[in-house]
Design a protein around this motif. Structure first.
Motif, short mmCIF file in Angstrom:
data_model
loop_
_atom_site.label_atom_id
_atom_site.label_comp_id
_atom_site.label_asym_id
_atom_site.label_seq_id
_atom_site.Cartn_x
_atom_site.Cartn_y
_atom_site.Cartn_z
N VAL A 110 40.84 42.10 44.64
CA VAL A 110 40.26 42.67 43.44
C VAL A 110 41.51 43.00 42.76
O VAL A 110 42.19 43.86 42.97
N ASN A 111 41.80 42.11 41.56
CA ASN A 111 42.96 42.02 40.84
C ASN A 111 42.85 41.50 39.38
O ASN A 111 41.85 40.44 39.46
N ALA A 112 43.72 42.01 38.55
CA ALA A 112 43.73 41.28 37.32
C ALA A 112 45.27 41.43 36.87
O ALA A 112 45.73 42.38 37.26
N PHE A 113 45.68 40.75 35.97
CA PHE A 113 47.04 40.82 35.67
C PHE A 113 47.41 40.38 34.20
O PHE A 113 46.67 39.70 33.83
N ALA A 114 48.54 41.13 33.53
CA ALA A 114 48.99 40.62 32.31
C ALA A 114 50.28 39.96 32.23
O ALA A 114 50.88 40.20 33.31
N LEU A 115 50.38 38.68 31.63
CA LEU A 115 51.53 37.93 31.69
C LEU A 115 52.27 38.07 30.35
O LEU A 115 51.35 38.31 29.45
N PRO A 116 53.34 37.66 30.15
CA PRO A 116 53.93 37.60 28.61
C PRO A 116 53.16 36.50 27.98
O PRO A 116 52.61 35.52 28.32
N GLY A 117 53.13 36.78 26.47
CA GLY A 117 52.82 36.23 25.50
C GLY A 117 51.27 36.13 25.28
O GLY A 117 50.68 35.13 24.86
N GLY A 118 50.54 37.23 25.66
CA GLY A 118 49.24 37.35 25.48
C GLY A 118 48.13 36.70 26.54
O GLY A 118 47.07 36.34 26.29
N TYR A 119 48.61 36.25 27.77
CA TYR A 119 48.03 35.44 28.84
C TYR A 119 47.53 36.71 29.76
O TYR A 119 48.14 37.66 30.14
N LEU A 120 46.38 36.59 30.31
CA LEU A 120 45.75 37.40 31.25
C LEU A 120 45.04 36.66 32.28
O LEU A 120 44.70 35.57 32.25
N GLY A 121 45.34 37.19 33.55
CA GLY A 121 44.63 36.67 34.83
C GLY A 121 43.35 37.48 35.44
O GLY A 121 43.71 38.74 35.24
N LEU A 122 42.50 36.82 35.88
CA LEU A 122 41.34 37.63 36.35
C LEU A 122 40.84 36.88 37.64
O LEU A 122 40.51 35.74 37.77
N HIS A 123 40.98 37.63 38.86
CA HIS A 123 40.55 36.89 39.97
C HIS A 123 38.87 37.20 40.24
O HIS A 123 38.21 38.13 39.82
N LEU A 124 38.40 36.08 40.76
CA LEU A 124 36.96 36.13 40.96
C LEU A 124 36.52 37.00 41.85
O LEU A 124 35.43 37.84 41.70
#
Length: 524
Positions: A110-124
């Motif tokens: 259960v996770n999501a994260f922000a990265l530099p430059g306006g990228y986001l990650g979203l786990h299923l």
């Protein structure tokens, strides 16, 4: 929301860059991002750093481009972006320079994260547990606020004030934390522990700020702010399951209880009860079920999804839950190459999802997937609308999809293209695909499909160019250069029959990719 391995890897990457800056000769420092005034990264440097990280994530086998879930996520993401612009949280400079892309990961956590430059990650895994659209919006609003408030740049600036010795200890701690919490605790002694505590305290402040600003985006974007409160309850449960026993000063986020209390205090009196009475939509239940199935595609797990509708008490479940169970069983049967059983389950979904346009759309897409997996392109096309509307067309299909933003109707376009390719009718989708990649040049999947469409029509030069663009969209500039060179060689051998406009485009794009490849090599 939770500190994942990607956060730790990112921390090590950033801190490692600063360690090199302190200890390497002056010539080596030219490979580092250019820093702005006050030690903060410029927006351009942060975007380049994000591009470097995202290039690796695109190669990760856990990365998944699922058009169905992608459409749903974008339908939430785009209104949040619009609200951030309207409120002044997203400046015109960031809006223009940053990517604003969301990558889906086939991860059950259960996770999501922000990265530099306006990228986001979203786990299923996160999509699979949220109960409402509002809860998912709260996660995206939180991560969006990390980016708009330049938290990564501010964190780098804060860390840059430490001495080289402490930076080295922090790098080792970040690496050790991903493997063995006990090893991390052994490293955190004396002044090193104090330095880590200071860095993490700063991170806690950023988490609180992201909560506050994200909360403010919810209502203007059309979502219930109460989604923040119920989402924290789920995070609290996830934390109990995933807790690695780290010492309190190694936890970069404020406690979930503290954050939940803060969000509850912001809810206007008398409105808290309304969320409990708001049932999950059929559309969200189906998307969550899809995420759960795709996050763990093992055969044994798929069989568990198939068996669930036969369980005791199934008929007493609420309608959204029954729809989710049946949808998961249909998708699992399709993945196990049992189209007959998949059709039976899909028909049961249809019996429950009628009169709900959003749920019916998802069912049509599922039926098309089932028929494609069974090798029946004709039936797959029959399940889809006869044509694909773009988000700007205002057509009935676009309105019924209810997927606002730049990825509306993408799932229909992808599935229809796959079916027409299999049916030998690729020419019918050429114009729609060309229009799509013109307005969405970073859609690698669409470029790859366009390459197949051109090849099917004997347009090899155009096909090679589309293959190159697909590689460029994933920031694999070396592979893009290779394909553009192949196209250039083909154009030179083709003589008078060559499309000179296409050849000219290939020459121009090759020079651009070669320049980007040189910059990439210099950064290394």
């Amino acid at each position: 929301m939770a500190l994942s391995l990607i956060h730790k890897a990112l921390t090590a990457l950033i801190l490692g860059a600063y360690l090199v800056a302190y200890s390497a000769p002056a010539m080596a420092q030219t490979n580092l991002p250019t820093l702005g005034d006050g030690g903060d990264l410029t927006t351009s440097a942060e975007r380049r750093l994000g591009d470097r990280i995202i290039r690796e994530l695109y190669r990760d086998p856990d990365y998944i481009d699922d058009p169905v879930i992608g459409d749903y996520v974008q339908g939430i993401w785009q209104p949040l972006l619009a609200a951030s612009r309207a409120r002044g949280e997203l400046s015109p400079e960031l809006d223009e320079r940053f990517a604003w892309e969301i990558l889906l990961g086939r991860d059950r956590t259960v996770n999501a994260f922000a990265l530099p430059g306006g990228y986001l990650g979203l786990h299923l895994g996160l999509i699979g547990v949220v109960a409402t659209r509002d809860e998912l919006a709260s996660v995206l609003a939180h991560e969006l606020s990390h980016v708009t408030q330049r938290h990564i740049s501010r964190l780098i600036s804060q860390q840059g004030k430490q001495t080289p010795l402490l930076l080295g200890a922090m790098v080792l701690a970040a690496l050790a934390a991903s493997k063995n919490p006990g090893a991390t605790q052994a490293l955190m002694v004396g002044g090193q522990a104090l330095a880590m505590q200071n860095q993490l305290n700063f991170s806690r402040d950023m988490e609180r700020e992201a909560d506050r600003i994200g909360y403010g985006l919810m209502a203007p974007a059309g979502f219930s702010s109460l989604g923040f409160v119920t989402m924290f309850d789920k995070l609290q449960q996830a934390n109990r399951l995933n807790d690695n026993g780290s010492w309190p000063y190694l936890r970069s986020h404020p406690s979930t209880t503290e954050r939940m209390a803060d969000m509850q205090s912001r809810v206007p009196p008398g409105t808290a009860a309304s969320l409990a009475a708001k049932p999950p939509t059929l559309e969200h239940a189906m998307i969550a079920a899809r995420a759960r199935v795709l996050s763990n595609p093992g055969v044994d797990t798929l069989r568990q999804w198939i068996a669930e509708p036969q369980g005791t008490g199934f008929s007493t479940l609420p309608a959204p839950r029954r729809v989710a169970v049946l949808y998961a069983a249909a998708l699992a049967n399709s993945q196990l190459r049992d189209p007959a059983a998949a059709r039976v389950m899909a028909k049961k979904v249809d019996d429950l999802a009628r009169q709900d346009p959003r749920a019916e759309r998802l069912l049509r897409l599922l039926n098309a997937e089932i028929e494609l997996a069974a090798g029946d392109a004709t039936q797959a096309l029959a399940a889809l609308p006869p044509s694909v509307s773009t988000p700007d067309s205002g057509g009935a299909a676009a309105q019924s999809a209810q997927t606002d933003g730049r990825y509306g109707q993408r799932a229909e376009l992808i599935l229809r293209t796959q079916a027409l390719l299999r049916a030998g009718r690729a020419v019918e989708v050429t114009a729609a695909l060309q229009t799509w990649v013109t307005t969405h040049p970073k859609d690698a999947t669409a470029w790859q499909l366009l390459a197949a469409v051109w090849q099917a029509q004997g347009q090899s030069l155009r096909g090679i160019r589309a293959e190159a663009e697909a590689q460029a969209a994933r920031y694999d500039y070396a592979a893009a250069v290779d394909r553009f060179k192949a196209g250039q060689d083909m154009a030179r051998r083709g003589g008078a029959s060559v499309d000179h406009i296409e050849a000219s485009i290939i020459d121009t794009r090759l020079r651009t990719m070669q320049s980007l490849l040189k910059e990439q090599a210099a950064e290394r």
